[in-house]
Design an enzyme around this catalytic site. Structure first.
Site, PDB file in Angstrom:
ATOM      1  N   CYS A  86      55.884  35.604  37.611  1.00  0.00           N
ATOM      2  CA  CYS A  86      55.332  36.056  38.852  1.00  0.00           C
ATOM      3  C   CYS A  86      55.170  35.059  39.801  1.00  0.00           C
ATOM      4  CB  CYS A  86      53.876  36.485  38.419  1.00  0.00           C
ATOM      5  SG  CYS A  86      52.812  37.302  39.830  1.00  0.00           S
ATOM      6  N   CYS A 132      47.430  32.996  39.978  1.00  0.00           N
ATOM      7  CA  CYS A 132      45.924  33.232  39.096  1.00  0.00           C
ATOM      8  C   CYS A 132      45.884  32.136  38.142  1.00  0.00           C
ATOM      9  CB  CYS A 132      46.131  34.558  38.443  1.00  0.00           C
ATOM     10  SG  CYS A 132      46.687  35.965  39.789  1.00  0.00           S
ATOM     11  N   CYS A 157      46.333  32.697  34.328  1.00  0.00           N
ATOM     12  CA  CYS A 157      47.464  33.632  33.775  1.00  0.00           C
ATOM     13  C   CYS A 157      48.761  32.965  33.336  1.00  0.00           C
ATOM     14  CB  CYS A 157      47.943  34.800  34.874  1.00  0.00           C
ATOM     15  SG  CYS A 157      49.210  35.614  34.405  1.00  0.00           S
ATOM     16  N   CYS A 215      48.716  51.816  28.996  1.00  0.00           N
ATOM     17  CA  CYS A 215      48.727  50.887  30.321  1.00  0.00           C
ATOM     18  C   CYS A 215      49.863  49.972  30.301  1.00  0.00           C
ATOM     19  CB  CYS A 215      47.212  50.139  30.121  1.00  0.00           C
ATOM     20  SG  CYS A 215      47.041  49.402  31.744  1.00  0.00           S
ATOM     21  N   CYS A 263      48.171  54.666  32.613  1.00  0.00           N
ATOM     22  CA  CYS A 263      47.633  53.762  33.578  1.00  0.00           C
ATOM     23  C   CYS A 263      48.847  52.697  34.103  1.00  0.00           C
ATOM     24  CB  CYS A 263      46.445  52.876  32.908  1.00  0.00           C
ATOM     25  SG  CYS A 263      45.803  51.562  33.767  1.00  0.00           S
ATOM     26  N   CYS A 280      40.556  51.757  37.351  1.00  0.00           N
ATOM     27  CA  CYS A 280      40.055  50.632  36.443  1.00  0.00           C
ATOM     28  C   CYS A 280      40.182  49.397  37.083  1.00  0.00           C
ATOM     29  CB  CYS A 280      41.071  50.748  35.275  1.00  0.00           C
ATOM     30  SG  CYS A 280      41.005  49.604  33.820  1.00  0.00           S
ATOM     31  N   ARG A 299      35.041  48.321  29.138  1.00  0.00           N
ATOM     32  CA  ARG A 299      36.292  48.096  28.266  1.00  0.00           C
ATOM     33  C   ARG A 299      36.146  46.732  27.589  1.00  0.00           C
ATOM     34  NH1 ARG A 299      40.846  51.005  28.095  1.00  0.00           N
ATOM     35  NH2 ARG A 299      40.007  52.177  29.848  1.00  0.00           N
TER      36      ARG A 299
HETATM   37  S1  SF4 Z   1      47.515  37.858  36.946  1.00  0.00           S
HETATM   38 FE1  SF4 Z   1      49.334  36.889  36.274  1.00  0.00          FE
HETATM   39  S2  SF4 Z   1      50.916  38.523  36.508  1.00  0.00           S
HETATM   40 FE2  SF4 Z   1      49.180  39.250  37.329  1.00  0.00          FE
HETATM   41  S3  SF4 Z   1      49.477  38.617  39.655  1.00  0.00           S
HETATM   42 FE3  SF4 Z   1      48.357  36.895  38.789  1.00  0.00          FE
HETATM   43  S4  SF4 Z   1      49.732  35.578  38.090  1.00  0.00           S
HETATM   44 FE4  SF4 Z   1      50.937  37.742  38.521  1.00  0.00          FE
END
Ligand code: SF4
Length: 362
Positions: free
Chosen positions: A54, A58, A61, A98, A130, A190, A262
């Site tokens: 990705c 974040c 993540c 989901c 979802c 959600c 949740r």
């Molecule tokens: S949470 Fe992870 S997968 Fe989702 S947008 Fe952020 S970096 Fe990308």
């Protein structure tokens, strides 16, 4: 019934969060009983239909391409694979599937068409569907709704103030815009967040203000405890205490009485007693499956044993809202517009996670 309010203030929410635990639990459990069957829990199965790589940053993540986290990436799953996993989820007591894809935003094209076909397939199997696919335009939300989508997940993650400490590649307003686009359809929302990322109690209250003042409030609010993954900027965060989790669940239940609260990431760090306290405090939904996208989760059998022990039943699909109809691709009234969601801060340069990138390179 208690009245659903959309004007909660941060101070009011902090006062609830900091009540003596026995009082907080009693109040939350009372609200819970007025709005829900306290012995029923909704179970969702999370499928990572496209893992890793990705472009976002974040800080929590492991799927962000810029962090070195040893996760195995995969291309978009096939519709056949998703169908097989759905049948397994259904047999194990889930009412919802989901599907998560590690995308910044949905792009019109063959991959999105494939996801729409997955939505049609799952809905036709009698399961709630979802998706969590990143940012969406209004047209994309409408196409998902037409395919039979039941819910769209798009977490606010934290307070508006703390959000930019964790993520710099998009803004809090972008999250709200996608939720707004979903609300232009009959798809339910959600949206929740993560605690344990270094935020203050004020930030936790700020996130609950942002969620509870949405009108309507999200039908489902996931409360995640950070799973600190090596290689991410948040790798050294201490695990969230069970009391913080219980307080957060109870406060969410009180300020959003109708929503399904949740229990999400972080359940492997919780004892059976801790999870039972969360159910008592108003949690009435869990994610099942041995993995939550990429982080560990209790085994389905363990969950079912816990449910038996506590006398809990699983919720059947489409109890809260009728099953959507599926329109086949050939009969769709929406075209692919080839558009991308507009970003609220196009001039912004990414700085926040530079140090983590450097660390990952070395
Ligand atoms: S949470 Fe992870 S997968 Fe989702 S947008 Fe952020 S970096 Fe990308």
């Amino acid at each position: 019934m208690t009245v659903t309010r959309h004007n909660w203030t941060k101070e009011e929410i902090q006062n609830i969060y900091n009540k003596p635990v026995m009082e907080l639990l009693y109040e939350a459990a009372t609200v819970h009983r007025l709005h829900h069957n306290p012995n029923t829990v909704q179970v969702s199965t999370l499928l990572s239909i496209k893992t890793g790589g990705c472009p976002e940053d974040c800080g929590y993540c492991p799927q962000a391409a810029r962090y070195h986290t040893n996760i195995e990436g995969n291309d978009l799953m096939s519709v056949t694979q998703v169908k097989a996993q759905t049948l397994r989820a259904k047999a194990s007591g889930s009412s919802r599937v989901c599907m998560g894809a590690a995308w910044r935003n949905v792009k019109d094209g063959p991959e999105f068409d494939q996801v729409l076909e997955m939505v049609r397939t799952i809905n036709k199997l009698g399961m709630e569907v979802c998706c969590t696919l990143g940012m969406l335009t209004e047209n994309q939300a409408k196409r998902l709704a037409e395919a039979g989508l039941y819910a769209y997940n798009h977490n606010l993650d934290s307070s508006e103030e703390y959000y930019k400490e964790v993520i710099s590649t998009r803004g809090f307003e972008d999250r709200l815009k996608t939720i707004d686009n979903v609300r232009k359809t009959n798809v339910t929302v959600c949206s929740g967040g993560i605690i344990g990322m270094g935020e203050t109690e004020e930030d936790r209250a700020g996130m609950l203000v942002a969620l509870s003042t949405l009108n309507p409030q999200p039908e489902s609010v996931p409360i995640n405890a950070l799973v600190a993954v090596e290689g991410t900027p948040l790798e050294n965060q201490k695990p969230v205490s069970i009391w913080d989790m219980v307080r957060m669940v109870a406060t969410t239940r009180i300020v959003m009485p109708e929503t399904q609260v949740r229990l999400s990431a972080g359940r492997t760090q919780m004892s059976q007693e801790g999870q039972a306290l969360c159910f008592f405090a108003g949690a009435n939904s869990i994610f099942a499956g041995d993995k939550l996208l990429t982080t560990p989760n209790p085994d389905v059998n363990e969950d079912m044993e816990l449910f038996k022990l506590l006398g809990l039943n699983t919720q059947r699909p489409f109890i809260k809202k009728r099953q959507p109809q599926t329109v086949e691709a050939k009969d769709s009234k929406y075209e692919s517009l080839g558009e991308k969601p507009k970003w609220s801060r196009p001039e912004h340069t990414i700085q926040r996670n530079e140090s983590a990138k450097e660390k990952a390179k070395s």
